[in-house]
Each structure stands twice: as C-alpha cells, then as structure tokens.
Scaffold this motif. Structure first.
Motif, mmCIF file in Angstrom:
data_model
loop_
_atom_site.group_PDB
_atom_site.id
_atom_site.type_symbol
_atom_site.label_atom_id
_atom_site.label_comp_id
_atom_site.label_asym_id
_atom_site.label_seq_id
_atom_site.Cartn_x
_atom_site.Cartn_y
_atom_site.Cartn_z
ATOM 1 N N ALA A 15 2.362 -5.536 -10.861
ATOM 2 C CA ALA A 15 2.698 -6.145 -9.570
ATOM 3 C C ALA A 15 3.001 -5.108 -8.501
ATOM 4 C CB ALA A 15 3.905 -7.068 -9.735
ATOM 5 N N ILE A 16 3.463 -3.942 -8.915
ATOM 6 C CA ILE A 16 3.836 -2.897 -7.962
ATOM 7 C C ILE A 16 2.591 -2.302 -7.311
ATOM 8 C CG2 ILE A 16 4.825 -0.575 -7.801
ATOM 9 C CD1 ILE A 16 6.761 -1.486 -10.066
ATOM 10 N N GLY A 17 2.659 -2.146 -6.000
ATOM 11 C CA GLY A 17 1.561 -1.504 -5.283
ATOM 12 C C GLY A 17 0.423 -2.423 -4.910
ATOM 13 N N THR A 18 0.546 -3.713 -5.195
ATOM 14 C CA THR A 18 -0.515 -4.651 -4.830
ATOM 15 C C THR A 18 -0.209 -5.287 -3.483
ATOM 16 O OG1 THR A 18 0.479 -6.650 -5.779
ATOM 17 C CG2 THR A 18 -0.702 -5.185 -7.284
ATOM 18 N N ASP A 19 -1.200 -5.973 -2.913
ATOM 19 C CA ASP A 19 -0.969 -6.702 -1.665
ATOM 20 C C ASP A 19 -0.707 -8.181 -1.930
ATOM 21 O OD1 ASP A 19 -3.464 -7.484 -2.489
ATOM 22 O OD2 ASP A 19 -4.502 -6.971 -0.625
ATOM 23 N N ALA A 20 -0.539 -8.555 -3.207
ATOM 24 C CA ALA A 20 -0.257 -9.949 -3.555
ATOM 25 C C ALA A 20 1.207 -10.263 -3.292
ATOM 26 C CB ALA A 20 -0.590 -10.205 -5.028
ATOM 27 N N PRO A 175 4.749 2.227 -4.749
ATOM 28 C CA PRO A 175 3.765 3.305 -4.919
ATOM 29 C C PRO A 175 4.384 4.699 -4.826
ATOM 30 C CG PRO A 175 2.896 1.605 -3.464
ATOM 31 C CD PRO A 175 4.339 1.268 -3.700
ATOM 32 N N GLY A 176 5.485 4.815 -4.096
ATOM 33 C CA GLY A 176 6.146 6.107 -3.947
ATOM 34 C C GLY A 176 7.188 6.398 -5.001
ATOM 35 N N GLY A 177 7.329 5.508 -5.983
ATOM 36 C CA GLY A 177 8.316 5.710 -7.035
ATOM 37 C C GLY A 177 9.515 4.787 -6.876
ATOM 38 N N ARG A 178 10.568 5.085 -7.633
ATOM 39 C CA ARG A 178 11.781 4.273 -7.607
ATOM 40 C C ARG A 178 12.760 4.783 -6.558
ATOM 41 N NH1 ARG A 178 13.464 2.026 -13.573
ATOM 42 N NH2 ARG A 178 11.355 1.554 -14.287
ATOM 43 N N GLY A 203 4.202 -3.069 -1.091
ATOM 44 C CA GLY A 203 3.922 -2.738 -2.475
ATOM 45 C C GLY A 203 5.142 -2.551 -3.345
ATOM 46 N N GLU A 204 6.348 -2.588 -2.747
ATOM 47 C CA GLU A 204 7.568 -2.412 -3.539
ATOM 48 C C GLU A 204 8.025 -3.731 -4.157
ATOM 49 O OE1 GLU A 204 10.054 1.420 -2.011
ATOM 50 O OE2 GLU A 204 10.417 -0.464 -0.934
ATOM 51 N N MET A 205 8.748 -3.608 -5.253
ATOM 52 C CA MET A 205 9.239 -4.763 -6.005
ATOM 53 C C MET A 205 10.669 -4.483 -6.455
ATOM 54 S SD MET A 205 7.634 -6.060 -9.609
ATOM 55 C CE MET A 205 8.664 -6.799 -10.870
ATOM 56 N N ILE A 206 11.513 -5.495 -6.411
ATOM 57 C CA ILE A 206 12.881 -5.362 -6.914
ATOM 58 C C ILE A 206 12.854 -5.329 -8.444
ATOM 59 C CG2 ILE A 206 15.159 -6.444 -7.047
ATOM 60 C CD1 ILE A 206 14.543 -7.774 -4.350
ATOM 61 N N LEU A 207 13.510 -4.327 -9.025
ATOM 62 C CA LEU A 207 13.612 -4.228 -10.479
ATOM 63 C C LEU A 207 14.947 -4.749 -10.991
ATOM 64 C CD1 LEU A 207 12.132 -0.672 -11.143
ATOM 65 C CD2 LEU A 207 10.956 -2.877 -11.258
ATOM 66 N N SER A 208 16.020 -4.430 -10.286
ATOM 67 C CA SER A 208 17.344 -4.826 -10.757
ATOM 68 C C SER A 208 18.351 -4.694 -9.634
ATOM 69 C CB SER A 208 17.774 -3.963 -11.949
ATOM 70 O OG SER A 208 17.886 -2.608 -11.559
ATOM 71 N N VAL A 209 19.534 -5.214 -9.897
ATOM 72 C CA VAL A 209 20.688 -5.031 -9.020
ATOM 73 C C VAL A 209 21.787 -4.404 -9.867
ATOM 74 C CG1 VAL A 209 22.489 -6.184 -7.685
ATOM 75 C CG2 VAL A 209 20.115 -6.954 -7.491
#
Length: 322
Positions: A15-20, A175-178, A203-209
């Motif tokens: 999912a990371i880095g996509t335009d979806a 895309p640039g990392g965490r 392209g960024e996605m939340i992984l955790s809080v």
C-alpha cells in the motif's frame, strides 16, 4: 458512487507509495464516496497486513494502525494507564462503528462541515478555489480558533484530541522511509490549503501510534454535544492534571471541535502549572486558550461554552486528584 478498482494488500509495502486510497474500516470514506464527495479511482484494502496489535514499548505503548476502536478502548493497559484515551474513544460514534473503525482511520476522518458534504455548495476543502459556504452561511458547528479566510471547518474526532493531550506520536512510512509526527502536529490548520487535512505526504501510510510513559494524575474527557450519544462534539476538553502539595504539578489540555485540528493550549498549561487551583485561575487559563478566538455568527456560543467547560473540567480534576 462511482466505479473504482479494488485491490487487497498482503503487507504494508503493497500500500505504501501507491496512488490508491487506503481503506480499512471505511466508516468515513465509504460515506464520502456514496455522496461523491470523494471519487477515488482505486482502493487498496489493508485489513490483512497485520498492524492490529497493541504492545508495550518501554514504558509506553505502541498501537497498530488497524486496532479497532472498541478493542483499544477496552484494552487493560489503556484503561489503567491512559484512561483519557479510552474515555475519548467511548465518547465517539456508536458501538457498531467503533467495532469497525481503526486507529489510523480515525485519525484520517474528515470534517462534517455541511458545505463539504454538499457537492453543489462552494467548499475550498473539497474544490480548492471554489469559496467557503460556511463563512457567512450556516456555521453553528464551525471553528472559533485557527480558522482562515479559506476555511472554518473543524476536525470532528475525539480520539485524536486525547492523543494530542497525551503527547502521542504517529509513526508513518512512505517512499522516503519511516518518520514520526507528533500527534499535536499531525493535523493541519487550514491556511490557504484547507484541502490538506494532515501532514501525511503522498504515498505515506500510518503504521502505528505510540504513547509515551503514562502521565498519571486525573484524566478527564468532557464532550458537550446536542444529545448524549452518537453526536459530534460542539466543544470537547481532554485534560490531564496531577497534583503535588495542593498545587497543579503537571497539566495537559487539548480541545476538540473548535479548530481545524485538535487544539493544544501550551500557554494555559504553563499558567496553571505550579499554581494552587482557584476559579479565578481557571478563568484566566480559559482566556489564554481563547486568545484570538472568533465566532462566525451561529457558533458564537462556543466561546463561552468552552470557557465554562474548561472551568468545570479543571475543578473536577483537582478535586478528585487531591
């Protein structure tokens, strides 16, 4: 609803880095798609990528982006050490929605401004440059702090207000990392780009809080709304207060549904810290919170409402802490 492509991710990397557009619980996004407020061409389902655990992180806690709101509110560690978060979650939505909504999705929910939801109305958040129908329009639920000439919408959630008061950190990857974003900085003020709700990059996605070590003290979430359940706040207050020798030793305050983002008030926190509680002090703290506040007509009542709500919350916090 317009037609769209659908894919299921097996790992976060899918999912990371996509335009979806990412979908998990879908409790807000699907509503927006049905009204054609949002019309993504592609959705990617992340329900099967993991990220659904709650685990100790030193003295703190790491909460996966896919942890359901109901599970998080009921988690023994959260109830014991970060009760403010549990109370804020339980104040929001309905049990059915909390069973579907996720930690990451809750942070990403969008405003409930009437004009944003009406595709025939002008809205700079939905269509940049089209105008703001709420300015000079029906604006009872709108912002009194941090608004701009382009947008006076509010962020509607409860959980993010508690996370802001608790000094949480949002962990994201792209895309640039965490990288990490303080919960207080995750949502944006509108400025001249109200279409951008958060500091997430494409392209960024939340992984955790991540929650830091428990703050202790008395933790209160007060939500003032038109009815007792299943309603968004008119004003909400998240407060953490610890007492030492009759004085407020630590104070954290955050406010909901008064701005485009959960609103922290560091000047008021500094004013209260180290002081003996009194109604006069609470009144001065409220004025510090409301510095620069501006009503839009229908929502003028929010200014005295916030003042009274904060005073009541602080009076309860210091009484029960002592």
């Amino acid at each position: 609803m317009k037609a769209f492509d659908y894919a299921r991710a097996a790992t976060p990397a899918d999912a990371i880095g996509t335009d979806a557009r990412i979908i998990a619980g879908g409790t807000n996004l699907l509503d927006l798609m049905k009204l054609q407020v949002e019309t993504p061409a592609r959705l990617i389902d992340i329900n099967h990528v993991g990220l659904d655990g709650v685990e100790r992180d030193g003295e703190g806690l790491r909460i996966g982006a896919l942890v359901r709101n109901s599970d998080l509110a009921a988690h023994p560690a959260v109830r014991q050490d970060w009760p403010l978060l549990s109370r804020a979650i339980l104040a929001g939505a309905s049990p059915q929605l909390r069973n579907r909504a996720t930690t990451g999705g809750n942070l990403m929910q969008r405003t409930r401004c009437y004009y944003f939801y009406d595709v025939d109305a002008p809205c700079n958040k939905r269509v940049p440059g089209s105008g703001c129908g709420a300015i000079g329009g029906v604006n009872r639920i709108h912002a009194i702090l941090g608004a701009s000439d382009h947008c006076i919408a509010t962020y509607p959630g409860d959980m993010a207000v508690a996370l802001s008061a608790l000094d949480a950190v949002v962990e994201v990857e792209g895309p640039g990392g965490r990288r990490e974003i303080a919960a207080t900085d995750f949502h944006r003020l509108p400025g001249d780009r109200p279409d951008l709700d958060t500091e997430l990059q494409p392209g960024e996605m939340i992984l955790s809080v991540r929650l830091p070590a428990p703050l202790g003290g008395r933790q209160i979430y007060r939500k003032v709304r038109d009815r007792r359940s299943y309603a968004f706040a008119l004003v909400s207050v998240a407060a953490v207060v610890t007492m030492r020798a009759g004085r407020m030793d630590r104070v954290r305050l955050a406010f909901g549904n008064v701005a485009h983002k959960p609103w922290r008030a560091p000047a008021a926190e500094r004013m209260l810290t180290g002081q003996a509680p009194s109604p006069e002090l609470f009144a001065r703290a409220a004025e510090a919170v409301l510095e620069g506040a501006r009503g839009q007509g229908h929502n003028d009542f929010k200014i005295p409402l916030l003042r009274r709500t904060l005073a009541a919350v602080l009076a309860e916090a210091v009484q029960e802490t002592e």
